[in-house]
Motif scaffolding. Structure first.
Motif, PDB file in Angstrom:
ATOM      1  N   VAL A 144       0.845  -1.198   0.000  1.00 36.58           N
ATOM      2  CA  VAL A 144       0.000   0.000   0.000  1.00 36.58           C
ATOM      3  C   VAL A 144       0.882   1.251   0.000  1.00 36.58           C
ATOM      4  N   ALA A 158      -5.892  -1.176  -0.973  1.00 31.94           N
ATOM      5  CA  ALA A 158      -5.066   0.006  -1.245  1.00 31.94           C
ATOM      6  C   ALA A 158      -5.945   1.206  -1.565  1.00 31.94           C
ATOM      7  N   PHE A 172      -5.404  14.641  -4.985  1.00 29.57           N
ATOM      8  CA  PHE A 172      -4.667  13.561  -4.358  1.00 29.57           C
ATOM      9  C   PHE A 172      -5.374  12.225  -4.587  1.00 29.57           C
ATOM     10  N   LEU A 215       2.020  13.417  -1.407  1.00 26.24           N
ATOM     11  CA  LEU A 215       1.678  13.223  -0.001  1.00 26.24           C
ATOM     12  C   LEU A 215       2.644  14.000   0.894  1.00 26.24           C
ATOM     13  N   GLY A 232       4.248   5.848  -9.472  1.00 29.92           N
ATOM     14  CA  GLY A 232       4.148   6.830  -8.401  1.00 29.92           C
ATOM     15  C   GLY A 232       5.251   7.869  -8.510  1.00 29.92           C
ATOM     16  N   VAL A 273      -2.668   5.874 -10.095  1.00 31.78           N
ATOM     17  CA  VAL A 273      -1.506   5.000  -9.914  1.00 31.78           C
ATOM     18  C   VAL A 273      -1.963   3.565  -9.666  1.00 31.78           C
ATOM     19  N   PHE A 294      -5.981  -6.935  -3.017  1.00 31.18           N
ATOM     20  CA  PHE A 294      -4.992  -5.950  -2.602  1.00 31.18           C
ATOM     21  C   PHE A 294      -5.366  -4.542  -3.082  1.00 31.18           C
ATOM     22  N   LEU A 296       3.800   1.467  -1.165  1.00 31.90           N
ATOM     23  CA  LEU A 296       4.494   1.570  -2.441  1.00 31.90           C
ATOM     24  C   LEU A 296       3.660   2.287  -3.487  1.00 31.90           C
ATOM     25  N   VAL A 297       2.350   2.061  -3.483  1.00 34.89           N
ATOM     26  CA  VAL A 297       1.560   2.647  -4.553  1.00 34.89           C
ATOM     27  C   VAL A 297       1.009   4.034  -4.196  1.00 34.89           C
ATOM     28  N   LEU A 298       1.101   4.428  -2.927  1.00 36.38           N
ATOM     29  CA  LEU A 298       0.681   5.795  -2.611  1.00 36.38           C
ATOM     30  C   LEU A 298       1.696   6.760  -3.223  1.00 36.38           C
ATOM     31  N   PRO A 299       1.259   7.767  -3.959  1.00 37.09           N
ATOM     32  CA  PRO A 299       2.217   8.690  -4.558  1.00 37.09           C
ATOM     33  C   PRO A 299       2.929   9.496  -3.464  1.00 37.09           C
TER      34      PRO A 299
END
Lengths: 308, 327
Positions: free
Chosen positions: A117, B14, B296, A126, B258, B303, B10, A119-122
């Protein structure tokens, strides 16, 4: 002695990387004392940046601040932030990655999910949002926030390696002979992951430098302190590009790239230590043909000697 | 199918995390939308203030849980609220105007960088010790160069010194966006420098990774067999060695998105490119929480979506994912 011996054993690229890194660390330590001018002192009445000259080796900013001094003073902040973030994030990665890999089952599922999780959050958007509202109080809070978003890369790799090590015979033997779990982790598994941990540290430092410089460039940093990022911020705000004052923004940018390059080169060297095939080998001349490593094994045909 | 099911689960988690983080942002941060508007227009009377509060949803002082559910409800209806700064524009409208710019520019540049970098990696591994392989340190320098620094250099050279390309912006002044030739050509012309910076800085990473995996693959027995069969070197290089070596690169492609978004954020600010990164930056600097939240959310979900697509490609490219129970 030890340092010299370690340097000699390193692959060529890692050697270059280590030397560059050494120079940066040295400047971070002694930079502020050898800076020729006060980096914030400006010349009253000056409105245009001066190109490099005898007094100001790297020229001045639009207000007459000495670029070289800013660079020497600013190195400390960037290097400290990079290494500190690398340290914290790698520690997190080791703890989380190893426990996930070693424990398996539900803890592994949970921790892997957490890592994925993150890893994929920009990260940068943020960070801009979070740091934009935190009071700017120096390197440590920034390093902590950067680490909080930077650990999953290392954790994934370390988890995978732990998973494969856990099932090796020598670990099973250690378990059968009644060794405690923490002892197995510390003395049987950890030593076999040193290379991987070092690589993850190096990668995280690269991420930390690039991200922190980008954040400072956006103005999301303590702008009263000198670092490569804030130098670039002030250069951009002072229209350095439009004025053609390359000596204003080029030095910090090149330093960031060099510092980062030393990290990539070190990483390369670590990879080559672990996998000798990656070393760049030259071509071999056998007979009349040049052979590349990807070609089949060369076979020399015997040529008949002609009698005169 | 286990693989796909697991991945879908997943992504669901996420996406939920992204949405929840997004919910938390304005509640953790100081200030709110109405205060910002008040600072902008100090002469508002009590009635319009009340109307504004209702409009921005800040009057809702119920428990956090009820706020959370009404937020989820709004999201389900595609309602992201109104922008404070560009009041009374809807957040969805603002995002709809700026997102295509970023998607087209960054998407194209990333794909070019990926293809070019992977190809160069294949070549440098195949011709190991050749000039391309020896130039590796130069590529590591590029990899460690910050996007925006290269952008500054490129602007200095191409725009200021040589005047070949425009300074920034998405299109020439006086043109209005539309599907006509003069606008599209102007947009392409303006996006050349930003695209160049993205390609140059992100290419090296793909190249280095591809080279390393490719070298290990070349040493495999099946590659030797292919060579012994007398297949042409090109065929061995692409359909035998590179085909397998590309898998880690494909997996990395999803994860790198990302970073691509992050790089684009800074790049858009340097080039004043009218994309979503610049809008996000403006939203942050002007405390425009609804817009910030919306952007955001869109970035996070974009992504995630891209990662999902990359996973599906990976699923078809690597047969092992289809048989293994765990990965």
């Amino acid at each position: 002695m030890f340092v010299a011996a370690a340097l000699r054993r390193m692959p060529g690229k890692a050697k270059v990387g280590a030397v560059i890194l050494g120079v940066f660390v040295l400047v971070a330590i002694i930079g502020p004392t050898i800076a020729p001018f006060d980096p914030t002192a400006s010349t009253p009445g000056q409105a245009l940046p001066l190109p490099p000259n005898g007094t100001h080796w790297l020229g001045t900013t639009a207000t007459g601040q000495d670029v070289l001094s800013q660079l020497l003073v600013g190195t400390r902040s960037t290097v400290v932030l990079g290494l500190l973030t690398g340290l914290i994030a790698t520690l997190l990665a080791v703890v989380i990655g190893m426990s996930a890999g070693f424990l398996g089952g539900m803890p592994d599922e949970g921790l892997s999910l957490l890592a994925n999780v993150f890893l994929v959050l920009p990260a940068l958007p943020l960070l801009v949002v979070i740091l934009g509202y935190l009071p700017h109080s120096g390197e440590l809070p920034t390093a902590i926030v950067l680490s909080a978003l930077g650990w999953p890369w290392g954790a994934r790799v370390i988890r995978a390696q732990t998973l494969s090590l856990r099932n090796r015979d020598y670990v099973a033997a250690a378990r059968e002979s009644g060794e405690r779990t923490w002892r197995i982790i510390l003395f049987e598994i950890l030593p076999n992951e040193v290379g991987l941990i070092a690589a993850s540290f190096v990668g995280t430092v690269l991420y930390a430098i690039l991200t922190s410089v980008a954040l400072a460039f956006l103005g999301v940093a303590d702008l009263s302190k000198w670092s490569y990022g804030t130098m670039l911020y002030w250069a951009q705000n002072g229209n350095a590009v439009q004025l053609g004052a390359w000596w204003w923004y080029a030095p910090p940018g090149i330093c960031v790239a060099l510092f980062g390059m030393s990290m990539v080169l070190l990483n390369f060297g670590l990879d080559e230590l672990g996998n000798p095939r990656l070393r760049a080998t030259g071509t071999v001349k056998v007979g009349r043909r040049t052979w590349r490593p990807s070609d089949p094994t060369p076979v020399l045909r015997e040529t008949k000697q002609e009698t005169v | 199918m286990w693989f796909i099911t697991r991945r879908l689960a997943f992504y669901a988690v996420a996406a939920w995390v992204a949405i929840t983080v997004n919910f938390a942002i304005p509640r953790v941060m100081p200030g709110n939308a109405v205060d910002t508007l008040l600072a902008k227009y100090p002469t508002l009377d009590a009635n319009s203030l009340k109307a504004l509060e209702a409009e921005f949803g800040t009057h809702n002082h119920g428990s956090l849980i009820s706020q959370y559910f009404s937020y989820l409800g709004d999201l389900a209806h595609g309602n992201l609220g109104l922008s404070v700064n560009l009041y009374p524009a809807k957040v969805t409208t603002v995002i709809g105007q700026t997102l295509p710019w970023t998607l087209i520019l960054v998407g194209t540049a990333t794909i070019i960088a990926f293809v070019l970098g992977t190809l160069l990696g294949i070549l440098s591994a195949w011709r190991r010790g050749g000039w391309l392989d020896r130039a590796m340190p130069a590529f590591t320098f590029l990899q460690a160069t910050p996007y925006f620094f290269l952008a500054l250099v490129v602007i200095q050279l191409f725009a200021v010194s040589w005047g070949l390309f425009p300074f920034g912006q998405g299109y020439s002044l006086g043109l209005s966006p539309g599907w006509n030739w003069s606008f599209i050509s102007s947009a392409a012309y303006h996006s050349f420098l930003p695209a160049l910076t993205i390609v140059v800085t992100s290419m090296a990473g793909w190249m280095l990774q591809m080279r390393n995996v490719m070298i290990t693959t070349i040493a495999e027995d099946y590659v030797l067999v292919a060579q012994a069969k007398g297949l042409s070197p090109r065929r061995v290089m692409f359909t035998y060695a590179a085909r397998n070596a590309i898998l880690p690169n494909l997996a990395g492609f999803a994860l790198s998105l990302g970073f691509v978004v992050a790089g684009a954020l800074v790049m858009e600010i340097v080039f004043s490119y009218p994309g979503i990164g610049l809008t996000l930056y403006n939203a942050v600097t002007s405390d425009d929480f609804p817009l910030l939240q919306g952007i955001f959310l869109v970035i996070s979900l974009a992504v995630l979506l891209a990662c999902l697509l990359a996973d599906i490609v990976y699923f078809f490219a690597d047969p092992r994912t289809r048989t293994r129970t765990a990965y």
